[in-house]
Design a protein around this motif. Structure first.
Motif, PDB file in Angstrom:
ATOM      1  N   LEU A 148      -5.381   7.959  13.833  1.00 18.14           N
ATOM      2  CA  LEU A 148      -5.749   8.603  12.567  1.00 18.14           C
ATOM      3  C   LEU A 148      -6.967   7.870  12.025  1.00 18.14           C
ATOM      4  O   LEU A 148      -7.113   6.656  12.211  1.00 18.14           O
ATOM      5  CB  LEU A 148      -4.595   8.508  11.566  1.00 18.14           C
ATOM      6  CG  LEU A 148      -3.340   9.311  11.954  1.00 18.14           C
ATOM      7  CD1 LEU A 148      -2.147   8.883  11.094  1.00 18.14           C
ATOM      8  CD2 LEU A 148      -3.586  10.801  11.815  1.00 18.14           C
ATOM      9  N   ASP A 149      -7.856   8.618  11.335  1.00 18.82           N
ATOM     10  CA  ASP A 149      -9.030   7.971  10.739  1.00 18.82           C
ATOM     11  C   ASP A 149      -8.662   7.266   9.439  1.00 18.82           C
ATOM     12  O   ASP A 149      -9.172   6.180   9.147  1.00 18.82           O
ATOM     13  CB  ASP A 149     -10.117   9.015  10.451  1.00 18.82           C
ATOM     14  CG  ASP A 149     -10.583   9.687  11.725  1.00 18.82           C
ATOM     15  OD1 ASP A 149     -11.056   8.959  12.619  1.00 18.82           O
ATOM     16  OD2 ASP A 149     -10.439  10.912  11.853  1.00 18.82           O
ATOM     17  N   LEU A 150      -7.804   7.895   8.674  1.00 16.55           N
ATOM     18  CA  LEU A 150      -7.531   7.409   7.321  1.00 16.55           C
ATOM     19  C   LEU A 150      -6.124   7.821   6.905  1.00 16.55           C
ATOM     20  O   LEU A 150      -5.721   8.972   7.132  1.00 16.55           O
ATOM     21  CB  LEU A 150      -8.543   8.061   6.355  1.00 16.55           C
ATOM     22  CG  LEU A 150      -8.299   7.929   4.866  1.00 16.55           C
ATOM     23  CD1 LEU A 150      -8.413   6.475   4.414  1.00 16.55           C
ATOM     24  CD2 LEU A 150      -9.270   8.803   4.073  1.00 16.55           C
ATOM     25  N   THR A 151      -5.398   6.883   6.305  1.00 17.32           N
ATOM     26  CA  THR A 151      -4.109   7.223   5.696  1.00 17.32           C
ATOM     27  C   THR A 151      -4.125   6.797   4.233  1.00 17.32           C
ATOM     28  O   THR A 151      -4.560   5.694   3.906  1.00 17.32           O
ATOM     29  CB  THR A 151      -2.945   6.534   6.450  1.00 17.32           C
ATOM     30  OG1 THR A 151      -2.872   7.092   7.762  1.00 17.32           O
ATOM     31  CG2 THR A 151      -1.614   6.757   5.742  1.00 17.32           C
ATOM     32  N   ILE A 152      -3.662   7.690   3.375  1.00 19.00           N
ATOM     33  CA  ILE A 152      -3.608   7.405   1.938  1.00 19.00           C
ATOM     34  C   ILE A 152      -2.142   7.481   1.511  1.00 19.00           C
ATOM     35  O   ILE A 152      -1.463   8.469   1.770  1.00 19.00           O
ATOM     36  CB  ILE A 152      -4.465   8.411   1.132  1.00 19.00           C
ATOM     37  CG1 ILE A 152      -5.913   8.405   1.649  1.00 19.00           C
ATOM     38  CG2 ILE A 152      -4.420   8.055  -0.361  1.00 19.00           C
ATOM     39  CD1 ILE A 152      -6.796   9.497   1.064  1.00 19.00           C
ATOM     40  N   ASP A 153      -1.679   6.410   0.899  1.00 23.00           N
ATOM     41  CA  ASP A 153      -0.261   6.324   0.560  1.00 23.00           C
ATOM     42  C   ASP A 153      -0.101   5.615  -0.781  1.00 23.00           C
ATOM     43  O   ASP A 153      -1.037   4.963  -1.269  1.00 23.00           O
ATOM     44  CB  ASP A 153       0.479   5.555   1.674  1.00 23.00           C
ATOM     45  CG  ASP A 153       1.962   5.886   1.728  1.00 23.00           C
ATOM     46  OD1 ASP A 153       2.477   6.523   0.783  1.00 23.00           O
ATOM     47  OD2 ASP A 153       2.611   5.504   2.721  1.00 23.00           O
ATOM     48  N   GLY A 154       1.068   5.701  -1.360  1.00 20.34           N
ATOM     49  CA  GLY A 154       1.381   4.976  -2.585  1.00 20.34           C
ATOM     50  C   GLY A 154       2.093   3.678  -2.261  1.00 20.34           C
ATOM     51  O   GLY A 154       2.253   3.318  -1.091  1.00 20.34           O
ATOM     52  N   ALA A 155       2.533   2.960  -3.285  1.00 24.24           N
ATOM     53  CA  ALA A 155       3.315   1.734  -3.103  1.00 24.24           C
ATOM     54  C   ALA A 155       4.136   1.505  -4.356  1.00 24.24           C
ATOM     55  O   ALA A 155       3.818   2.026  -5.430  1.00 24.24           O
ATOM     56  CB  ALA A 155       2.401   0.547  -2.844  1.00 24.24           C
ATOM     57  N   ASP A 156       5.202   0.724  -4.206  1.00 27.75           N
ATOM     58  CA  ASP A 156       6.080   0.458  -5.350  1.00 27.75           C
ATOM     59  C   ASP A 156       5.673  -0.801  -6.106  1.00 27.75           C
ATOM     60  O   ASP A 156       5.830  -0.872  -7.311  1.00 27.75           O
ATOM     61  CB  ASP A 156       7.528   0.336  -4.863  1.00 27.75           C
ATOM     62  CG  ASP A 156       8.002   1.640  -4.263  1.00 27.75           C
ATOM     63  OD1 ASP A 156       8.033   2.642  -4.981  1.00 27.75           O
ATOM     64  OD2 ASP A 156       8.307   1.664  -3.058  1.00 27.75           O
ATOM     65  N   GLN A 157       5.190  -1.797  -5.399  1.00 28.63           N
ATOM     66  CA  GLN A 157       4.705  -3.042  -6.011  1.00 28.63           C
ATOM     67  C   GLN A 157       3.628  -3.623  -5.123  1.00 28.63           C
ATOM     68  O   GLN A 157       3.708  -3.533  -3.901  1.00 28.63           O
ATOM     69  CB  GLN A 157       5.848  -4.073  -6.107  1.00 28.63           C
ATOM     70  CG  GLN A 157       6.395  -4.243  -7.485  1.00 28.63           C
ATOM     71  CD  GLN A 157       7.349  -5.415  -7.645  1.00 28.63           C
ATOM     72  OE1 GLN A 157       7.895  -5.952  -6.687  1.00 28.63           O
ATOM     73  NE2 GLN A 157       7.563  -5.790  -8.890  1.00 28.63           N
ATOM     74  N   ASN A 189      -0.403  -7.495  -0.691  1.00 25.13           N
ATOM     75  CA  ASN A 189       0.819  -7.201   0.053  1.00 25.13           C
ATOM     76  C   ASN A 189       1.676  -6.337  -0.859  1.00 25.13           C
ATOM     77  O   ASN A 189       1.593  -6.437  -2.085  1.00 25.13           O
ATOM     78  CB  ASN A 189       1.580  -8.491   0.374  1.00 25.13           C
ATOM     79  CG  ASN A 189       0.762  -9.406   1.270  1.00 25.13           C
ATOM     80  OD1 ASN A 189       0.108  -8.926   2.202  1.00 25.13           O
ATOM     81  ND2 ASN A 189       0.778 -10.697   0.988  1.00 25.13           N
ATOM     82  N   GLY A 190       2.502  -5.486  -0.250  1.00 27.19           N
ATOM     83  CA  GLY A 190       3.249  -4.579  -1.104  1.00 27.19           C
ATOM     84  C   GLY A 190       4.661  -4.308  -0.634  1.00 27.19           C
ATOM     85  O   GLY A 190       5.071  -4.688   0.467  1.00 27.19           O
ATOM     86  N   ILE A 191       5.399  -3.662  -1.533  1.00 26.29           N
ATOM     87  CA  ILE A 191       6.718  -3.120  -1.194  1.00 26.29           C
ATOM     88  C   ILE A 191       6.586  -1.606  -1.226  1.00 26.29           C
ATOM     89  O   ILE A 191       6.021  -1.054  -2.169  1.00 26.29           O
ATOM     90  CB  ILE A 191       7.794  -3.575  -2.208  1.00 26.29           C
ATOM     91  CG1 ILE A 191       8.008  -5.085  -2.108  1.00 26.29           C
ATOM     92  CG2 ILE A 191       9.113  -2.826  -1.959  1.00 26.29           C
ATOM     93  CD1 ILE A 191       8.983  -5.638  -3.141  1.00 26.29           C
ATOM     94  N   LYS A 192       7.099  -0.953  -0.184  1.00 23.80           N
ATOM     95  CA  LYS A 192       7.155   0.486  -0.120  1.00 23.80           C
ATOM     96  C   LYS A 192       8.570   0.925   0.240  1.00 23.80           C
ATOM     97  O   LYS A 192       9.370   0.114   0.666  1.00 23.80           O
ATOM     98  CB  LYS A 192       6.164   1.013   0.938  1.00 23.80           C
ATOM     99  CG  LYS A 192       4.723   0.905   0.460  1.00 23.80           C
ATOM    100  CD  LYS A 192       3.727   1.495   1.453  1.00 23.80           C
ATOM    101  CE  LYS A 192       4.039   2.889   1.886  1.00 23.80           C
ATOM    102  NZ  LYS A 192       4.237   3.851   0.766  1.00 23.80           N
ATOM    103  N   GLY A 193       8.823   2.223   0.034  1.00 19.52           N
ATOM    104  CA  GLY A 193      10.125   2.743   0.436  1.00 19.52           C
ATOM    105  C   GLY A 193      11.010   3.108  -0.735  1.00 19.52           C
ATOM    106  O   GLY A 193      12.179   3.434  -0.547  1.00 19.52           O
ATOM    107  N   GLY A 194      10.421   3.069  -1.948  1.00 14.02           N
ATOM    108  CA  GLY A 194      11.176   3.552  -3.103  1.00 14.02           C
ATOM    109  C   GLY A 194      11.653   4.982  -2.841  1.00 14.02           C
ATOM    110  O   GLY A 194      12.747   5.372  -3.231  1.00 14.02           O
TER     111      GLY A 194
END
Ligand SMILES: O=C(CO)[C@H](O)[C@H](O)COP(=O)(O)O
Length: 233
Positions: free
Chosen positions: A83-92, A98-103
């Motif tokens: 993939l060229d680009l992925t755009i995603d959110g994060a919880d913290q 560094n982040g937490i995802k999976g909310g």
């Protein structure tokens, strides 16, 4: 003094601010969550109004449903070599990005798509920023077989596990892979790499929501406007 923006308005601000990163012909990974929902709405609009053509892969059945409703053509991750680009959110997100995802429970597919992507951008409202991540629970995706044993091991490690339940139900939440999720509550984490290794090395654990050094850029929704920070090449 102006009226304070709501969290959803900040989410919409960053969702739309990410749109110019999407160029014709790109292979795009679409994340999951209420922030990404705004991005996907905006992408659908660009495709309809400008005739923008891109190839998209989603990170959850939820985003797949939204993309289908908007007529955004999708392919499977195995149909593309990268993939060229992925755009995603994060919880913290912490000071080192560094982040937490999976909310929303999609961190397994999200991490797989993130790994397949040349560039990764997170879109977050400013409430997600914190010095040290961990006050938001870390989701751990577990194979259902013997999951209570994993739960007890997490308890013994002092990680304060709780079962993730389906919305308005006393049934266990099921991921897109039909696994279950245990959220652990370590509090602000001193050593994210150590917890990453501890969790991923437990038998029965498929993946977890700690995302360490996985983004290239972040767009932060602030009252005064979106702020884009380049994290790494
Ligand atoms: O990791 C995620 C889903 O698994 C989401 O990106 C994260 O929960 C942020 O969601 P939202 O944009 O709704 O605040």
């Amino acid at each position: 003094m102006g009226v304070k923006m709501t969290q959803d308005e900040l989410k919409k601000m960053v969702g739309l601010a990410a749109l110019p990163f999407i160029k014709p012909g790109m292979k795009i990974g679409l994340g999951t969550g209420s922030t990404v929902k705004h991005l996907v709405d905006g992408l659908g609009k660009r495709m309809r109004e400008e005739g923008l053509q891109v190839t998209c892969v989603t990170t959850s059945s939820i985003t797949t449903r939204q993309a289908n409703e908007l007529g955004i053509p999708l392919v499977g991750l195995d149909d593309v070599d990268h993939l060229d680009l992925t755009i995603d959110g994060a919880d913290q997100v912490d000071e080192n990005f560094n982040g937490i995802k999976g909310g929303g429970g999609s961190m397994l597919w999200e991490k797989i798509v993130n790994t397949a992507s040349d560039q990764n951008i997170w879109i977050v409202d400013e409430s997600k920023l914190t010095e040290r991540i961990g006050s938001f629970g870390v989701p751990v995706e577990i194979v259902p077989y013997g999951a209570s044993h994993v739960f007890r091991r997490l308890e013994q490690k002092g990680l304060k596990p709780t079962w993730r339940l389906a919305k308005d139900s006393d049934q266990l939440y099921r991921t897109d892979e039909n696994n279950v999720i245990i959220d652990v509550h370590p509090g602000p984490i001193d050593d994210v790499n150590a917890l990453d290794q501890e969790l991923i090395n437990m038998v029965g654990v498929v993946e977890h929501g700690l995302f360490i050094q996985r983004i290239n850029d972040i767009i932060i929704g602030r009252e005064q406007g979106p702020e884009t920070i380049h994290v790494k090449d």
